[in-house]
Enzyme design. Structure first.
Site, PDB file in Angstrom:
ATOM      1  CD  GLU A  71      -3.155   0.660   0.202  1.00  0.00           C
ATOM      2  OE1 GLU A  71      -2.592   1.517  -0.612  1.00  0.00           O
ATOM      3  OE2 GLU A  71      -4.465   0.698   0.311  1.00  0.00           O
ATOM      4  CG  ASP A  72      -0.865   4.864  -1.714  1.00  0.00           C
ATOM      5  OD1 ASP A  72      -1.770   4.036  -0.953  1.00  0.00           O
ATOM      6  OD2 ASP A  72      -1.530   5.502  -2.393  1.00  0.00           O
TER       7      ASP A  72
ATOM      8  CG  ASP B 207      -6.158   8.955   5.926  1.00  0.00           C
ATOM      9  OD1 ASP B 207      -5.903   9.420   6.986  1.00  0.00           O
ATOM     10  OD2 ASP B 207      -6.710   9.895   4.786  1.00  0.00           O
TER      11      ASP B 207
ATOM     12  CG  PHE C 106      -3.464  15.402   1.341  1.00  0.00           C
ATOM     13  CD1 PHE C 106      -4.323  14.437   1.161  1.00  0.00           C
ATOM     14  CD2 PHE C 106      -3.008  15.462  -0.328  1.00  0.00           C
ATOM     15  CE1 PHE C 106      -4.872  13.322   0.340  1.00  0.00           C
ATOM     16  CE2 PHE C 106      -3.530  14.781  -1.224  1.00  0.00           C
ATOM     17  CZ  PHE C 106      -4.570  13.699  -1.045  1.00  0.00           C
TER      18      PHE C 106
ATOM     19  NE  ARG D 209      -1.966   8.684  -9.846  1.00  0.00           N
ATOM     20  CZ  ARG D 209      -2.735   8.367  -8.590  1.00  0.00           C
ATOM     21  NH1 ARG D 209      -2.101   7.809  -7.666  1.00  0.00           N
ATOM     22  NH2 ARG D 209      -3.871   8.461  -8.837  1.00  0.00           N
TER      23      ARG D 209
HETATM   24  P1  IMP Z   1      -8.048   4.974   3.867  1.00  0.00           P
HETATM   25  O1  IMP Z   1      -8.884   3.964   3.282  1.00  0.00           O
HETATM   26  O2  IMP Z   1      -8.567   6.308   4.575  1.00  0.00           O
HETATM   27  O3  IMP Z   1      -6.799   4.667   4.847  1.00  0.00           O
HETATM   28  O4  IMP Z   1      -6.987   5.776   2.647  1.00  0.00           O
HETATM   29  C1  IMP Z   1      -5.851   5.176   1.847  1.00  0.00           C
HETATM   30  C2  IMP Z   1      -6.194   5.560   0.545  1.00  0.00           C
HETATM   31  O5  IMP Z   1      -6.420   7.070   0.519  1.00  0.00           O
HETATM   32  C3  IMP Z   1      -4.654   5.447   0.053  1.00  0.00           C
HETATM   33  O6  IMP Z   1      -4.249   4.354  -0.692  1.00  0.00           O
HETATM   34  C4  IMP Z   1      -4.551   6.864  -0.939  1.00  0.00           C
HETATM   35  O7  IMP Z   1      -4.853   6.193  -2.151  1.00  0.00           O
HETATM   36  C5  IMP Z   1      -5.358   7.829  -0.250  1.00  0.00           C
HETATM   37  N1  IMP Z   1      -4.741   8.823   0.628  1.00  0.00           N
HETATM   38  C6  IMP Z   1      -4.943   8.775   1.901  1.00  0.00           C
HETATM   39  N2  IMP Z   1      -3.968   9.763   2.544  1.00  0.00           N
HETATM   40  C7  IMP Z   1      -3.419  10.456   1.477  1.00  0.00           C
HETATM   41  C8  IMP Z   1      -2.379  11.367   1.109  1.00  0.00           C
HETATM   42  O8  IMP Z   1      -2.083  12.097   2.303  1.00  0.00           O
HETATM   43  N3  IMP Z   1      -2.061  11.573  -0.110  1.00  0.00           N
HETATM   44  C9  IMP Z   1      -2.651  10.926  -1.126  1.00  0.00           C
HETATM   45  N4  IMP Z   1      -3.377  10.003  -0.872  1.00  0.00           N
HETATM   46  C10 IMP Z   1      -3.841   9.667   0.226  1.00  0.00           C
END
Ligand code: IMP
Length: 178
Positions: free
Chosen positions: A96-97, A100, A149, A162
């Site tokens: 995963e990147d 959050d 962010f 990206r």
């Molecule tokens: P979650 O479901 O809230 O944990 O979000 C995960 C996904 O949200 C990641 O795989 C990213 O694609 C996107 N995301 C969350 N925070 C960021 C950020 O700070 N920058 C860019 N993408 C984010």
């Protein structure tokens, strides 16, 4: 173009990715591992991680979406499914990147687990621990970051940035109308 402050340089990222590759190799040794790269954000990380992984590695791709602009919608949509045959009975690493709220990783973990892998771990480049809504802890993480962010190295803001080789924070310009 917006101003972007560097959070992690290309060199810092490369060093950490190298460490993660070695750590994962220590776990699996000569066993085959399937890295599941979550598109699009984790693509740079997954490619570099595989290059730093000295063992028997395969790569598969999965795409889900939940984000619009800077916020998670909480509702996960599966855009590109995995082939269950490539997962069943294998050692799987979800790449995963960023984690959050945790909704995305929770969804992916369940989705992959339902395909009955031999073992399953998660490896995220970034972890925004303080933002977590779902109780989920990635097995491996590159950097724990504050509630910022971030963009670059695969991460986007509305599909932009990206291609930055570093990870940075967009500095929003404030305009005062007089
Ligand atoms: P979650 O479901 O809230 O944990 O979000 C995960 C996904 O949200 C990641 O795989 C990213 O694609 C996107 N995301 C969350 N925070 C960021 C950020 O700070 N920058 C860019 N993408 C984010």
């Amino acid at each position: 173009m917006d101003k972007i402050n560097v959070l992690y340089t290309e060199e810092e990222i490369a060093k950490r990715v190298d460490e993660l590759g070695k750590e994962l190799y220590q776990k699996y040794g000569d066993e085959e591992v399937v890295f599941v790269c979550t598109l699009k954000g984790a693509v740079f990380f997954a490619c570099d991680l595989l290059k730093r992984y000295p063992g028997d590695a395969r790569i598969e791709f999965l795409r889900v979406s939940s984000y619009e602009g800077e916020s998670s919608t909480g509702k996960i949509n599966l855009k590109l499914p995995l082939d269950a045959e490539k997962i069943n009975g294998k050692n799987v690493v979800i790449v995963e990147d960023i984690v959050d709220t945790g909704y995305t990783l929770e969804y992916i973990r369940k989705y992959v687990n339902d395909m009955h892998p031999k073992s399953l771990v998660e490896c995220t480049l970034l972890d925004k621990k303080a933002r977590r809504v779902v109780e989920i802890e990635p097995t491996y993480s590159g950097f724990v970051i504050e509630d910022l962010f971030v963009v670059g190295y695969g991460l986007d803001y509305d599909q932009k940035y990206r291609n930055l080789p570093f990870i940075g924070v967009v500095v929003k310009e404030w305009k005062i109308n007089m």
